[in-house]
Design a protein around this motif. Structure first.
Motif: not given
Length: 150
Positions: A13-20
């Motif tokens: 979820k951190i990766a998604v919030r930061r990249s998309l």
């Protein structure tokens, strides 16, 4: 299992919030999976929109039950133990989002599927399936080896 599910869920979820950005999509696996970032204030599939805070005590109750069941030896078969770990880990993963952001980050959109989910949602589903397998195996073993009458 519980802590692994929470960690993988939160990192994804951190990766998604930061990249998309919210509302954007990325085709990950053509014909199978698209990442579409949405923020959900309800439950799976957008149901119970706005009622997300109610699920925080439910997640706490699930973890309390898993700890209790584990200590009382009720999760003595590996299928049940793994299922409980996946289920509780998924519940806690989504509860963390609800506590920190008042919404859950969803991003997995399966082709032909219904709704958008996250890894915590998948873990809950896997947990239920593993629990069912565990209960069926226990019932089968009980039929093969019935306990003697006292």
């Amino acid at each position: 299992m519980l802590f692994a599910v929470i960690a993988v869920d939160q990192l994804s979820k951190i990766a998604v919030r930061r990249s998309l950005p919210v509302g954007d999509s990325y085709l990950f696996w053509p014909g199978v999976l698209r990442f579409t970032h949405i923020e959900n204030t309800g439950a799976a599939g957008g149901s119970f929109e706005g009622w997300g805070p109610i699920f925080i005590p439910v997640a706490i109750a699930v973890v309390v039950w898993v700890v209790y069941a584990q200590r009382k030896g009720k999760l003595n078969n590996p299928w049940l133990a793994a299922g409980a770990g996946f289920f509780a880990g998924g519940a806690v993963g989504n509860a963390i989002d609800r506590l920190l952001f008042a919404r859950v980050t969803d991003f997995l959109e399966w082709t032909g599927g219904r709704g958008i989910m996250n890894l915590a949602d998948l873990a809950i589903n896997v947990g239920v399936l593993l629990g069912i397998v565990g209960m069926l195996l226990e019932a089968r073993a009980a039929r093969k080896n019935p306990e003697p009458d006292v």
